[in-house]
Each structure stands twice: as C-alpha cells, then as structure tokens.
Design a protein around this motif. Structure first.
Motif, PDB file in Angstrom:
ATOM      1  N   ASP A  76    -101.284  34.393  10.216  1.00  0.00           N
ATOM      2  CA  ASP A  76     -99.927  34.956  10.462  1.00  0.00           C
ATOM      3  C   ASP A  76     -99.063  33.526  10.875  1.00  0.00           C
ATOM      4  N   ILE A  77     -99.746  32.566  11.019  1.00  0.00           N
ATOM      5  CA  ILE A  77     -99.094  30.998  11.399  1.00  0.00           C
ATOM      6  C   ILE A  77     -98.951  30.247  10.341  1.00  0.00           C
ATOM      7  N   LYS A  78     -97.668  30.507   9.790  1.00  0.00           N
ATOM      8  CA  LYS A  78     -97.493  29.541   8.597  1.00  0.00           C
ATOM      9  C   LYS A  78     -96.127  28.846   8.889  1.00  0.00           C
ATOM     10  N   ASP A 104     -93.465  28.872   7.745  1.00  0.00           N
ATOM     11  CA  ASP A 104     -92.220  29.679   7.642  1.00  0.00           C
ATOM     12  C   ASP A 104     -92.001  31.000   8.115  1.00  0.00           C
ATOM     13  N   THR A 105     -93.158  31.040   9.032  1.00  0.00           N
ATOM     14  CA  THR A 105     -93.025  32.580   9.595  1.00  0.00           C
ATOM     15  C   THR A 105     -92.035  32.117  10.981  1.00  0.00           C
ATOM     16  N   SER A 141    -101.108  25.790  16.168  1.00  0.00           N
ATOM     17  CA  SER A 141    -102.023  27.258  15.939  1.00  0.00           C
ATOM     18  C   SER A 141    -102.735  27.598  16.842  1.00  0.00           C
ATOM     19  N   THR A 149     -88.549  29.117  12.920  1.00  0.00           N
ATOM     20  CA  THR A 149     -89.625  29.306  12.442  1.00  0.00           C
ATOM     21  C   THR A 149     -90.936  28.451  13.195  1.00  0.00           C
ATOM     22  N   VAL A 150     -92.047  28.827  12.827  1.00  0.00           N
ATOM     23  CA  VAL A 150     -93.095  27.799  13.332  1.00  0.00           C
ATOM     24  C   VAL A 150     -92.899  26.362  12.983  1.00  0.00           C
ATOM     25  N   ASP A 180     -91.059  37.217  14.561  1.00  0.00           N
ATOM     26  CA  ASP A 180     -91.728  38.212  13.793  1.00  0.00           C
ATOM     27  C   ASP A 180     -93.356  38.204  14.402  1.00  0.00           C
ATOM     28  N   ILE A 181     -93.647  37.050  15.110  1.00  0.00           N
ATOM     29  CA  ILE A 181     -94.757  37.182  15.815  1.00  0.00           C
ATOM     30  C   ILE A 181     -94.867  37.314  17.190  1.00  0.00           C
TER      31      ILE A 181
END
Length: 83
Positions: free
Chosen positions: A26-28, A30-31, A13, A68-69, A35-36
């Motif tokens: 915004d750093i989850k 499931d992100t 993160s 995803t992240v 999208d980021i």
C-alpha cells in the motif's frame, strides 16, 4: 554530534510499516496519506520517528495528511538538504 543518514523511500516505507502497520504493497508514491489512515497526529509521529532514525529535524508545520507518500518523502528530502 548526531549521525546523518540519507533519507530513502525504503526507510520511509519501513517506518510506515513498522510503526503504523501499513502494508508494504500500500506504500506507493501516489498513495494519499489519508487513505492509509495517517492523520495529522500520525504524521507528526512519523516525522519524529524519522528524525530519530535519520539524524535531522523535519518541519512538522509542513505535514499534510491530504498529501501523498511522495509529498512526505519530498518533505523529508528537503529537510535533509537543510540539515
């Protein structure tokens, strides 16, 4: 000899926030990386930054901007296990 630092979601993160200006909220897990605004080139830069910070090699051929992240974190953890 390089110093090994265990990967944590917090370190990932921090890199995303500091280097790419991604907002912490915004750093989850499931992100979706796209999208980021992390494309394949940005992901290579993330991997290289994490390699320097953590002290082990992260395979860039497995990076996927459609992931995803959480996927990125799992790749880093997997690399740590092989270090």
């Amino acid at each position: 000899m390089s110093t090994f630092t265990p990967p944590t979601f917090e370190i990932l993160s921090q890199v995303l926030e500091e280097k790419f200006g991604v907002l912490r909220e915004d750093i989850k897990p499931d992100t979706v990386l796209e999208d980021i605004e992390l494309d394949s080139l940005a992901l290579i830069e993330v991997a290289l930054t994490l390699q320097k910070r953590l002290g082990f090699v992260i395979p860039t051929e497995d990076l996927n901007s459609g992931g995803t992240v959480s996927d990125l974190y799992e790749l880093v953890n997997s690399a740590a296990g092989n270090a």
